[in-house]
Design a protein around this motif. Structure first.
Motif, PDB file in Angstrom:
ATOM      1  N   MET A   7       0.852  -1.198   0.000  1.00  0.00           N
ATOM      2  CA  MET A   7       0.000   0.000   0.000  1.00  0.00           C
ATOM      3  C   MET A   7       0.889   1.250   0.000  1.00  0.00           C
ATOM      4  SD  MET A   7      -3.295  -1.071   0.310  1.00  0.00           S
ATOM      5  CE  MET A   7      -4.381  -0.182   1.410  1.00  0.00           C
ATOM      6  N   THR A   8       0.467   2.242  -0.749  1.00  0.00           N
ATOM      7  CA  THR A   8       1.188   3.511  -0.835  1.00  0.00           C
ATOM      8  C   THR A   8       0.220   4.642  -0.529  1.00  0.00           C
ATOM      9  OG1 THR A   8       2.676   2.650  -2.553  1.00  0.00           O
ATOM     10  CG2 THR A   8       2.505   5.043  -2.339  1.00  0.00           C
ATOM     11  N   ARG A   9       0.606   5.530   0.384  1.00  0.00           N
ATOM     12  CA  ARG A   9      -0.247   6.679   0.684  1.00  0.00           C
ATOM     13  C   ARG A   9       0.156   7.847  -0.217  1.00  0.00           C
ATOM     14  NH1 ARG A   9      -4.095   8.911   3.974  1.00  0.00           N
ATOM     15  NH2 ARG A   9      -4.495   6.823   4.760  1.00  0.00           N
ATOM     16  N   VAL A  10      -0.847   8.445  -0.870  1.00  0.00           N
ATOM     17  CA  VAL A  10      -0.628   9.590  -1.753  1.00  0.00           C
ATOM     18  C   VAL A  10      -1.487  10.753  -1.276  1.00  0.00           C
ATOM     19  CG1 VAL A  10      -0.056   8.135  -3.727  1.00  0.00           C
ATOM     20  CG2 VAL A  10      -2.431   8.864  -3.382  1.00  0.00           C
ATOM     21  N   ALA A  11      -1.112  11.958  -1.682  1.00  0.00           N
ATOM     22  CA  ALA A  11      -1.859  13.134  -1.237  1.00  0.00           C
ATOM     23  C   ALA A  11      -1.900  14.194  -2.320  1.00  0.00           C
ATOM     24  CB  ALA A  11      -1.236  13.719   0.033  1.00  0.00           C
ATOM     25  N   ALA A  12      -3.010  14.922  -2.356  1.00  0.00           N
ATOM     26  CA  ALA A  12      -3.183  16.071  -3.248  1.00  0.00           C
ATOM     27  C   ALA A  12      -3.325  17.324  -2.397  1.00  0.00           C
ATOM     28  CB  ALA A  12      -4.420  15.893  -4.121  1.00  0.00           C
ATOM     29  N   VAL A  13      -2.557  18.341  -2.737  1.00  0.00           N
ATOM     30  CA  VAL A  13      -2.636  19.630  -2.057  1.00  0.00           C
ATOM     31  C   VAL A  13      -3.611  20.528  -2.807  1.00  0.00           C
ATOM     32  CG1 VAL A  13      -1.348  21.756  -1.574  1.00  0.00           C
ATOM     33  CG2 VAL A  13      -0.329  19.514  -1.056  1.00  0.00           C
ATOM     34  N   GLN A  14      -4.528  21.142  -2.075  1.00  0.00           N
ATOM     35  CA  GLN A  14      -5.465  22.112  -2.647  1.00  0.00           C
ATOM     36  C   GLN A  14      -5.095  23.498  -2.141  1.00  0.00           C
ATOM     37  OE1 GLN A  14      -9.596  21.064  -3.528  1.00  0.00           O
ATOM     38  NE2 GLN A  14     -10.234  22.624  -2.056  1.00  0.00           N
ATOM     39  N   MET A  15      -5.055  24.477  -3.060  1.00  0.00           N
ATOM     40  CA  MET A  15      -4.670  25.842  -2.697  1.00  0.00           C
ATOM     41  C   MET A  15      -5.668  26.846  -3.256  1.00  0.00           C
ATOM     42  SD  MET A  15      -0.483  25.619  -3.174  1.00  0.00           S
ATOM     43  CE  MET A  15      -0.269  27.398  -2.955  1.00  0.00           C
ATOM     44  N   VAL A  16      -5.574  28.071  -2.770  1.00  0.00           N
ATOM     45  CA  VAL A  16      -6.279  29.213  -3.354  1.00  0.00           C
ATOM     46  C   VAL A  16      -5.190  30.245  -3.618  1.00  0.00           C
ATOM     47  CG1 VAL A  16      -8.190  30.836  -3.132  1.00  0.00           C
ATOM     48  CG2 VAL A  16      -8.281  28.659  -1.914  1.00  0.00           C
ATOM     49  N   SER A  17      -4.460  30.048  -4.702  1.00  0.00           N
ATOM     50  CA  SER A  17      -3.239  30.811  -4.938  1.00  0.00           C
ATOM     51  C   SER A  17      -3.510  32.291  -5.179  1.00  0.00           C
ATOM     52  CB  SER A  17      -2.467  30.205  -6.110  1.00  0.00           C
ATOM     53  OG  SER A  17      -1.971  28.927  -5.776  1.00  0.00           O
ATOM     54  N   THR A  18      -2.519  33.100  -4.840  1.00  0.00           N
ATOM     55  CA  THR A  18      -2.588  34.557  -4.918  1.00  0.00           C
ATOM     56  C   THR A  18      -1.680  35.058  -6.039  1.00  0.00           C
ATOM     57  OG1 THR A  18      -0.692  35.096  -3.507  1.00  0.00           O
ATOM     58  CG2 THR A  18      -2.747  34.457  -2.389  1.00  0.00           C
ATOM     59  N   PRO A  19      -1.672  36.374  -6.287  1.00  0.00           N
ATOM     60  CA  PRO A  19      -0.742  36.918  -7.281  1.00  0.00           C
ATOM     61  C   PRO A  19       0.703  37.015  -6.784  1.00  0.00           C
ATOM     62  CG  PRO A  19      -2.708  38.311  -7.046  1.00  0.00           C
ATOM     63  CD  PRO A  19      -2.690  37.369  -5.896  1.00  0.00           C
ATOM     64  N   GLY A  26      -5.949  22.910   1.731  1.00  0.00           N
ATOM     65  CA  GLY A  26      -5.864  21.732   2.581  1.00  0.00           C
ATOM     66  C   GLY A  26      -5.246  20.570   1.830  1.00  0.00           C
ATOM     67  N   VAL A  27      -5.385  19.378   2.408  1.00  0.00           N
ATOM     68  CA  VAL A  27      -4.772  18.170   1.866  1.00  0.00           C
ATOM     69  C   VAL A  27      -5.799  17.050   1.807  1.00  0.00           C
ATOM     70  CG1 VAL A  27      -3.021  16.387   2.266  1.00  0.00           C
ATOM     71  CG2 VAL A  27      -2.481  18.791   2.745  1.00  0.00           C
ATOM     72  N   VAL A  28      -5.814  16.317   0.697  1.00  0.00           N
ATOM     73  CA  VAL A  28      -6.617  15.103   0.542  1.00  0.00           C
ATOM     74  C   VAL A  28      -5.646  13.941   0.386  1.00  0.00           C
ATOM     75  CG1 VAL A  28      -8.081  13.832  -1.062  1.00  0.00           C
ATOM     76  CG2 VAL A  28      -8.660  16.167  -0.455  1.00  0.00           C
ATOM     77  N   SER A  29      -5.875  12.845   1.105  1.00  0.00           N
ATOM     78  CA  SER A  29      -4.959  11.720   0.988  1.00  0.00           C
ATOM     79  C   SER A  29      -5.703  10.399   1.031  1.00  0.00           C
ATOM     80  CB  SER A  29      -3.905  11.766   2.105  1.00  0.00           C
ATOM     81  OG  SER A  29      -4.514  11.621   3.371  1.00  0.00           O
ATOM     82  N   GLY A  30      -5.014   9.352   0.610  1.00  0.00           N
ATOM     83  CA  GLY A  30      -5.594   8.020   0.611  1.00  0.00           C
ATOM     84  C   GLY A  30      -4.571   6.997   0.173  1.00  0.00           C
ATOM     85  N   GLU A  31      -4.976   5.725   0.201  1.00  0.00           N
ATOM     86  CA  GLU A  31      -4.071   4.621  -0.108  1.00  0.00           C
ATOM     87  C   GLU A  31      -4.266   4.110  -1.535  1.00  0.00           C
ATOM     88  OE1 GLU A  31      -1.820   3.547   1.969  1.00  0.00           O
ATOM     89  OE2 GLU A  31      -2.465   4.410   3.889  1.00  0.00           O
ATOM     90  N   LEU A  32      -3.152   3.770  -2.177  1.00  0.00           N
ATOM     91  CA  LEU A  32      -3.182   3.029  -3.430  1.00  0.00           C
ATOM     92  C   LEU A  32      -2.986   1.553  -3.100  1.00  0.00           C
ATOM     93  CD1 LEU A  32      -0.879   5.099  -5.843  1.00  0.00           C
ATOM     94  CD2 LEU A  32      -3.267   5.516  -5.222  1.00  0.00           C
ATOM     95  N   ASP A  33      -3.871   0.721  -3.578  1.00  0.00           N
ATOM     96  CA  ASP A  33      -3.815  -0.710  -3.305  1.00  0.00           C
ATOM     97  C   ASP A  33      -3.578  -1.456  -4.617  1.00  0.00           C
ATOM     98  OD1 ASP A  33      -4.135  -3.333  -2.608  1.00  0.00           O
ATOM     99  OD2 ASP A  33      -6.110  -3.089  -1.696  1.00  0.00           O
TER     100      ASP A  33
END
Length: 265
Positions: free
Chosen positions: A1-13, A239-246
């Motif tokens: 199993m591998t844990r992966v994550a996606a970062v969510q942002m509200v980027s600025t100038p 924030g961050v979203v994460s989960g496992e790859l199986d």
């Protein structure tokens, strides 16, 4: 199993602000056990105008944005998919919208330049990425310890032939800055479709909120499994979203429904 994550942002100038936010959120993802992390499209700068990013374009291998990405991968010992950043192109007025991939030693080992450029006109909303971006020409992927990872960016999501051209992947990543209008209509269904038809995990990292330039992005960063089930999602805000790859689940799906072997074209 591998844990992966996606970062969510509200980027600025402001590039420096966005770098600080990325550092904090990537650290959070790594602290949660993720060994592969992806940032969203346009994470270093969401300018007041489309041309703002041209002034921040970097030469490949040099610049504060790339230095930050390499440092983060090395510091946390992770595979880091650097969302997108502007790289210098052969056209002085336009940039390449590029995903760079870094290994746990901080070395750049993969690159993909966005091929499909977003164009949209509806009411007061109008976008034309071709005015400031030169399209890429090559399909992108790299080999991670758990298998092949396919690289795509935002609007690419609407072109399933690109994903077929990646070959059989364990994971496809989609850094994005979907508008709220198009995201609300199509984001989730397109991500699930790409996961289902390619029988692999899809990890999407999005911009998610109201930006200083007035643009509203849809967010909903998520991890989708090979059966099309959404395993984790963050609606809006940073924030961050994460989960496992199986890998066993990937194999089970492909064995029970061998659609990839049944292809005729």
């Amino acid at each position: 199993m591998t844990r992966v994550a996606a970062v969510q942002m509200v980027s600025t100038p402001v590039v420096e602000q966005n770098i600080a936010t990325a550092r904090r959120l990537v650290a959070e993802a790594a602290a949660g056990g993720a060994t592969l992390v992806t940032l969203p499209e346009y994470w270093p700068i969401m300018g007041m105008t489309d041309t703002d990013k041209v002034a921040h374009a970097e030469q490949p291998g040099s610049g504060p944005i790339q230095d930050c990405l390499a440092e983060l991968a090395r510091e946390h010992g992770i595979w880091l998919i650097g969302g997108t950043l502007p790289l210098v192109s052969s056209d002085a007025g336009r940039v390449l919208n590029t995903t760079l991939v870094y290994d746990p030693q901080g070395s750049a080992i993969g690159r993909y330049d966005k091929i499909h450029l977003f164009g949209f006109n509806k009411g007061s909303e109008s976008y034309d990425e071709a005015r400031t971006i030169v399209p890429g020409e090559s399909v992108g992927s790299f080999e991670a310890p758990f298998g092949r990872v396919g690289l795509s960016i935002c609007y690419d999501l609407r072109f399933p032939e690109l994903f077929r051209a990646m070959g059989e992947c364990a994971l496809i990543v989609v850094p994005a800055a979907f508008t709220h209008t198009t995201g609300q209509a199509h984001w989730k269904v397109l991500l699930r479709a790409r996961a289902i038809e390619n029988q692999c995990y899809v990890l999407a990292s999005a911009q998610g909120g109201l930006h200083a330039n007035g643009r509203r992005t849809f967010g909903h960063s998520m991890l989708v499994d090979p059966w099309g089930e959404v395993k984790a999602v963050l609606p809006e805000g940073e924030g961050v979203v994460s989960g496992e790859l199986d890998p066993a689940f990937v194999a089970k799906v492909r064995e029970s429904l061998p659609a990839l072997r049944h292809r005729k074209m």
